[in-house]
Design a protein around this motif. Structure first.
Motif, PDB file in Angstrom:
ATOM      1  N   THR A  40       0.840  -1.200   0.000  1.00  0.00           N
ATOM      2  CA  THR A  40       0.000   0.000   0.000  1.00  0.00           C
ATOM      3  C   THR A  40       0.877   1.253   0.000  1.00  0.00           C
ATOM      4  OG1 THR A  40      -1.584  -1.267   1.307  1.00  0.00           O
ATOM      5  CG2 THR A  40      -2.002   1.083   1.087  1.00  0.00           C
ATOM      6  N   TRP A  60       3.943   1.496  -1.043  1.00  0.00           N
ATOM      7  CA  TRP A  60       4.625   1.593  -2.341  1.00  0.00           C
ATOM      8  C   TRP A  60       3.669   2.151  -3.395  1.00  0.00           C
ATOM      9  CZ3 TRP A  60       3.347  -1.010  -6.873  1.00  0.00           C
ATOM     10  CH2 TRP A  60       4.293  -0.910  -7.904  1.00  0.00           C
ATOM     11  N   PHE A  61       2.409   1.670  -3.352  1.00  0.00           N
ATOM     12  CA  PHE A  61       1.422   2.139  -4.324  1.00  0.00           C
ATOM     13  C   PHE A  61       1.165   3.642  -4.150  1.00  0.00           C
ATOM     14  CE2 PHE A  61      -3.009   3.289  -5.129  1.00  0.00           C
ATOM     15  CZ  PHE A  61      -3.062   3.069  -6.489  1.00  0.00           C
ATOM     16  N   LEU A  62       1.056   4.064  -2.871  1.00  0.00           N
ATOM     17  CA  LEU A  62       0.776   5.481  -2.621  1.00  0.00           C
ATOM     18  C   LEU A  62       1.919   6.366  -3.115  1.00  0.00           C
ATOM     19  CD1 LEU A  62      -0.933   5.534   0.902  1.00  0.00           C
ATOM     20  CD2 LEU A  62      -1.909   6.260  -1.287  1.00  0.00           C
ATOM     21  N   MET A 111       4.043   5.661  -5.505  1.00  0.00           N
ATOM     22  CA  MET A 111       4.006   5.655  -6.972  1.00  0.00           C
ATOM     23  C   MET A 111       2.867   6.539  -7.485  1.00  0.00           C
ATOM     24  SD  MET A 111       6.462   3.961  -8.187  1.00  0.00           S
ATOM     25  CE  MET A 111       5.988   3.666  -9.879  1.00  0.00           C
ATOM     26  N   TRP A 112       1.727   6.433  -6.829  1.00  0.00           N
ATOM     27  CA  TRP A 112       0.553   7.197  -7.275  1.00  0.00           C
ATOM     28  C   TRP A 112       0.818   8.698  -7.153  1.00  0.00           C
ATOM     29  CZ3 TRP A 112      -3.370  10.325  -5.039  1.00  0.00           C
ATOM     30  CH2 TRP A 112      -4.489  10.502  -5.852  1.00  0.00           C
ATOM     31  N   ILE A 113       1.454   9.059  -6.045  1.00  0.00           N
ATOM     32  CA  ILE A 113       1.773  10.485  -5.875  1.00  0.00           C
ATOM     33  C   ILE A 113       2.777  10.921  -6.950  1.00  0.00           C
ATOM     34  CG2 ILE A 113       2.964  12.126  -4.352  1.00  0.00           C
ATOM     35  CD1 ILE A 113       1.607  10.565  -1.990  1.00  0.00           C
ATOM     36  N   VAL A 128       3.421   9.506  -9.942  1.00  0.00           N
ATOM     37  CA  VAL A 128       2.998   9.356 -11.334  1.00  0.00           C
ATOM     38  C   VAL A 128       1.730  10.161 -11.646  1.00  0.00           C
ATOM     39  CG1 VAL A 128       2.226   7.661 -13.053  1.00  0.00           C
ATOM     40  CG2 VAL A 128       4.074   7.096 -11.509  1.00  0.00           C
ATOM     41  N   VAL A 129       0.878  10.343 -10.638  1.00  0.00           N
ATOM     42  CA  VAL A 129      -0.401  11.037 -10.899  1.00  0.00           C
ATOM     43  C   VAL A 129      -0.422  12.452 -10.311  1.00  0.00           C
ATOM     44  CG1 VAL A 129      -2.907  10.935 -10.572  1.00  0.00           C
ATOM     45  CG2 VAL A 129      -1.624   8.830 -10.970  1.00  0.00           C
ATOM     46  N   VAL A 130      -0.197  12.540  -9.008  1.00  0.00           N
ATOM     47  CA  VAL A 130      -0.387  13.841  -8.341  1.00  0.00           C
ATOM     48  C   VAL A 130       0.678  14.857  -8.752  1.00  0.00           C
ATOM     49  CG1 VAL A 130      -0.538  15.004  -6.102  1.00  0.00           C
ATOM     50  CG2 VAL A 130      -1.523  12.733  -6.394  1.00  0.00           C
TER      51      VAL A 130
END
Lengths: 398, 304
Positions: B25, B27-29, B31-33, B35-37
Motif C-alpha cells: 500500500t 509503495w502504491f501510494l 508511486m501514485w503520488i 505518477v499522478v499527483v
C-alpha cells in the motif's frame, strides 16, 4: 525576475552525457573492432515535413552517393520548435526541413548555422533566383540560414458551376466567394489552422481596403481582433459549413461534394482528380493572391561540428537541382527554385511529352500565383502568433 | 490501518509498516503520488507562467487565466460540461434498460455473449476510423439524406445531421455506450434472482420491484457507468473534431490548438480546469448519494 529558458548549445547536460557515451563506445571499439574497416556509405539524417520527402529516396543516394534517412513530422510548428529547442534534435540530425520562418528564431539563437553560399558543393546557388534565395524561406536579418527547396501559393478550390466561373480555371476568383457570396453560403470550408484562415481573411480585408493591415501573417492584437470580429459575424451569418483539419478531410469534403468552396492545399485537388476526373474542383488563381509559403532546408550547427558539412552541402545542392524539382512537381504540383532544370531533367530522362508539358505548366502556374502583388508570405513563427491563436479561439467558440 | 500508519502515541512518530499489505500500500501510494499527483501539480504550475518566442518565461503571472476569459475559452469549458452531462444522462437512460434486459431478461447465454461481443468489436478499430465513417452517412450527400430525399420525405438535405451539436452528441453516444452499459450489466448480474422473485411473491408490482429492489442494488453500477462515461467525455476530442467540423469547439480541441502553438501555459490552465471540474462533479456525486450509497460498494465484488 524574468527568466527565459535558456538553451546552451555548448556543453549541455545532454551533450555531456552523449560525449561520455561516445568516449566509452570509442574505447570499446578501439579494443576490439578497430581492424574491421568496412567501406561505408555516407549517411545523413534529415528531420522535416513529409512534403519534402522523396517517394523514392534511393534517387538521392544514386545522385549524391549519400543516404538520406528521413524522420518525418507534420506541419505542426509547435512540434517542430519543441524538437528543435527542447529536444535538441540537432545532435542527431543533419538537415532540418520546415516552412520558412523558423530561422527567425532558431538562426539568431545559434541553432541553425548560416549557409555558406560559396561552398563548392553548392554550385547551383548562384543560378538560383533571388526570388527564392533572398525570400522569407531563407533569410533573416540579412543572413542566409536556409536553402529554399519548394513552395507554392495557397488559395482555395472551387466548383466552377457553383459560382458561375469558367471551368478552365484561368479566371481570377475573389476570396469573397468564401466569405460573402450568397451562392456559397453554408457550403464553405475553411482551414482550422489560424495561420492559414485568419491570415487569408486578413489579407482579403486588407486588399479590399476594409482594414489597415501591414502584414496579414503577423496581425497586431487590434488587427487580429478586428479580423476575428468579421469572422464571427460571417460565422453567425451561416457562411461556413465546416473547418477542416487535415489533408484527408480536404479530399473527403471535395469527393463528397459537401462544400462548393474550400480553403485547401493544391495536392488535395490533385488527389480528387484521380477519382473525380473533370468533375474535380479547380484550384483558384485568387484576386487577393493567397498565402505564399516555401520549405527551406536548414543545417543545425552541431551537424557541422560533427564534420558532416561536405555531405550536407551535396544534399542541399541536390534540392536545388532538376531531379528533385521534376519529381516534386510531378507528384505534388509543387514548384521551387530552378524549375527550368526540372524540365531539362525530365526531357533528358525520357519522360513523356505530356509529363514534360505538365512540368512547364506547373512552372507557369506557380510563377503566376507567386507574382500576384496581393499575395503575402506565410509566417509560421510570427511574433504575434500567440495573440492570433487566442483571438482565433474566439471565432471557434462563437 | 496497515499502511504507513501513524503511531497513536502522543508523540505521533512514523512507523514502518509491519505487513506485506502495508508495504504494498505504501509503495502504491508513493508511486501514485509520483505518477499522478506530481505531474498534475506541475501542469497546474505551468499555467502561471507565460510564453515568449516559443520559450517559457518563468515569471509568475495570472495573464494566462485572464486570457481564458477574454478569448472566450471559458465558453468552451461550459459547453464541454454541457455536452458531458447531457450525453452521460442519455447514456445512462438508455444503458440501464438495455443492461437490465441483458442481465435479467435475456435467457439465452449465447445471445448474451453475442451482444457483449458485438458491443466490444467496434472498439478493436481505431476511434478516428470508426467515427469518420459517419461523415459519409450523415453528410449533405450522405446515405441518410439520400434516403430521405429519395423517398420524398424531405425536399432538400438536412444540414444539421453533420457538423452540429446533434452529430457530436450522436458520435459521443455511440463511442461511450459500452462504458455505460458494462458496469450496470455487471452489477445487475450480481443481483440474486431470488430477491426479485421474493419481491413478486410479496405482492410487489414490476415497477415497485424495479424501484425498491433492483435500482438500489444496481446503484454501484449506475454510479460506475456515470463515472466511466463522464470522465472521458470531458476530454473527448475525436467526435467534436470529426463530426463537429469546427462548429462545436470543446476543451480537447482548445488544448490541442494551444499545444500546436506551443502555448503550454494555456494548455496547462485548460487541463487544470478539466481536472477541477472532474473533482467537483465527482464530489457532488458523492455528496448527493451520501447516506444512500457507499462509494466503496462500487467494487463490491472485492468485499466478498
Amino acid at each position: 525576475m524574468s527568466t527565459v529558458e535558456s538553451n546552451d548549445f555548448g556543453m549541455s547536460r545532454r551533450s555531456f552525457l552523449k560525449s561520455a557515451g561516445v568516449s566509452v563506445a570509442f574505447a570499446g571499439s578501439s579494443l576490439g573492432f578497430a581492424s574491421l574497416g568496412f567501406a561505408q556509405e555516407t549517411v545523413l539524417h534529415a528531420y522535416g515535413v513529409t512534403t519534402a520527402q522523396m517517394d523514392d529516396p534511393s534517387l538521392i543516394s544514386k545522385a549524391t552517393g549519400i543516404k538520406l534517412e528521413f524522420t518525418p513530422t507534420d506541419a505542426d510548428i509547435g512540434v517542430f520548435m519543441r524538437d528543435a529547442l527542447a529536444n535538441n534534435i540537432g545532435e542527431t540530425h543533419d538537415i532540418m526541413i520546415f516552412d520558412g520562418g523558423t530561422q527567425d528564431i532558431l538562426g539568431p539563437q545559434g541553432f541553425y548555422a548560416e549557409i555558406d553560399e560559396t561552398n563548392p558543393a553548392l554550385d547551383l546557388w548562384d543560378r538560383t533566383p533571388d526570388f527564392w534565395k533572398k525570400s522569407d524561406i531563407s533569410v533573416y536579418d540579412g543572413k542566409t540560414y536556409g536553402v529554399p527547396i519548394l513552395g507554392n501559393c495557397d488559395a482555395f478550390a472551387y466548383f466552377a458551376d457553383a459560382i458561375g466561373a469558367n471551368p478552365n480555371g484561368q479566371d481570377e476568383i475573389p476570396y469573397s466567394v468564401l466569405y460573402e457570396d450568397d451562392r456559397t453560403r453554408g457550403r464553405v470550408a475553411l482551414d482550422r489552422v489560424f495561420s492559414q484562415s485568419l491570415a487569408c481573411m486578413a489579407n482579403f480585408l486588407k486588399v479590399n481596403g476594409r482594414l489597415q493591415i501591414e502584414d496579414p501573417a503577423n496581425l497586431t492584437p487590434e488587427q487580429a481582433k478586428a479580423v476575428v470580429d468579421y469572422a464571427v459575424e460571417r460565422k453567425k451569418a451561416g457562411t461556413f459549413r465546416t473547418l477542416h483539419n487535415s489533408f484527408e478531410e480536404q479530399v473527403q469534403l471535395i469527393q463528397n461534394r459537401e462544400v462548393d468552396v474550400l480553403e485547401c492545399w493544391e495536392p488535395a485537388v490533385k488527389e480528387a482528380e484521380k477519382t473525380m476526373k473533370d468533375k474535380a474542383p479547380v484550384y483558384a488563381y485568387a484576386v487577393e493572391g493567397g498565402k505564399k509559403w516555401g520549405h527551406g532546408a536548414y543545417v543545425p550547427k552541431q551537424a557541422l561540428e560533427r564534420g558532416n558539412g561536405e555531405a550536407i552541402y551535396k544534399v542541399l545542392n541536390y534540392f536545388l537541382g532538376g531531379e528533385f524539382r521534376a519529381y516534386q512537381a510531378r507528384d505534388r504540383s509543387y514548384a521551387g527554385p530552378n524549375m527550368d532544370l526540372g524540365v531539362e531533367y525530365a526531357e533528358k530522362s525520357g519522360w513523356s511529352p505530356e509529363q514534360v508539358e505538365e512540368l512547364r505548366a506547373t512552372d507557369k502556374k506557380i510563377s503566376r500565383k507567386m507574382s500576384n502583388p496581393n499575395a503575402f508570405w506565410a509566417k509560421p513563427t510570427a511574433p504575434h502568433a500567440d495573440v492570433m491563436e487566442q483571438e482565433w479561439q474566439r471565432f471557434l467558440s462563437a | 490501518m496497515t499502511a504507513l500508519a501513524l503511531s497513536s502515541s502522543p508523540r505521533r512518530r512514523w512507523r514502518l509498516p509491519g505487513t506485506a499489505t502495508g508495504w504494498f500500500t505504501g509503495w502504491f501510494l508513493v508511486m501514485w503520488i509520483g505518477v499522478v499527483v506530481l505531474p498534475l501539480l506541475i501542469i497546474s504550475a505551468f499555467s502561471f507562467f507565460s510564453m515568449r518566442q516559443y520559450q517559457i518565461v518563468y515569471d509568475p503571472t495570472f495573464a494566462t487565466w485572464t486570457s481564458l476569459v477574454e478569448t472566450g475559452r471559458w465558453v468552451v469549458v461550459l459547453r464541454t460540461i454541457r455536452f458531458a452531462v447531457s450525453v452521460t444522462f442519455l447514456e445512462i437512460l438508455v444503458a440501464f434498460p438495455f443492461a437490465l434486459w441483458l442481465a435479467k431478461g435475456c435467457r439465452s447465454a449465447a445471445v448474451r455473449a453475442g451482444v457483449i461481443t458485438l458491443l466490444t468489436i467496434p472498439f478493436f478499430i481505431d476511434a478516428s476510423s470508426r467515427i469518420i465513417v459517419w461523415r459519409s452517412i450523415l453528410g449533405t450527400n450522405g446515405v441518410v439524406n439520400n434516403l430521405l430525399v429519395g423517398s420524398g420525405l424531405i425536399d432538400k438535405p438536412l444540414t444539421w445531421l453533420l457538423y452540429s451539436d446533434f452529430s457530436v452528441s450522436f458520435g459521443m453516444f455511440g463511442s461511450y455506450f459500452p462504458t455505460a452499459v458494462f458496469p450496470i450489466f455487471l452489477t445487475l448480474s450480481l443481483i440474486d434472482d431470488d430477491l426479485i422473485k421474493a419481491s413478486a411473491d410479496l405482492g410487489a408490482s414490476r415497477l415497485q420491484t424495479l424501484r425498491h429492489v433492483i435500482l438500489p442494488l444496481a446503484m454501484p453500477g449506475i454510479v460506475g457507468g456515470i463515472v466511466f462515461t463522464f470522465v472521458p467525455l470531458m476530454a473527448a476530442w475525436i467526435e467534436p473534431q470529426l463530426l463537429g467540423g469546427g462548429q462545436v469547439n470543446l476543451l480537447g480541441q482548445s488544448i490541442q490548438s494551444a499545444l500546436t502553438n506551443l502555448n503550454y501555459p494555456v494548455a496547462a490552465a485548460l487541463s487544470t480546469i478539466v481536472i477541477a471540474v472532474l473533482v467537483l462533479m465527482l464530489a457532488a456525486l458523492v455528496v448527493s448519494l451520501r447516506g444512500r450509497f457507499k462509494m466503496s460498494s462500487l467494487f463490491q465484488s472485492l468485499d466478498r
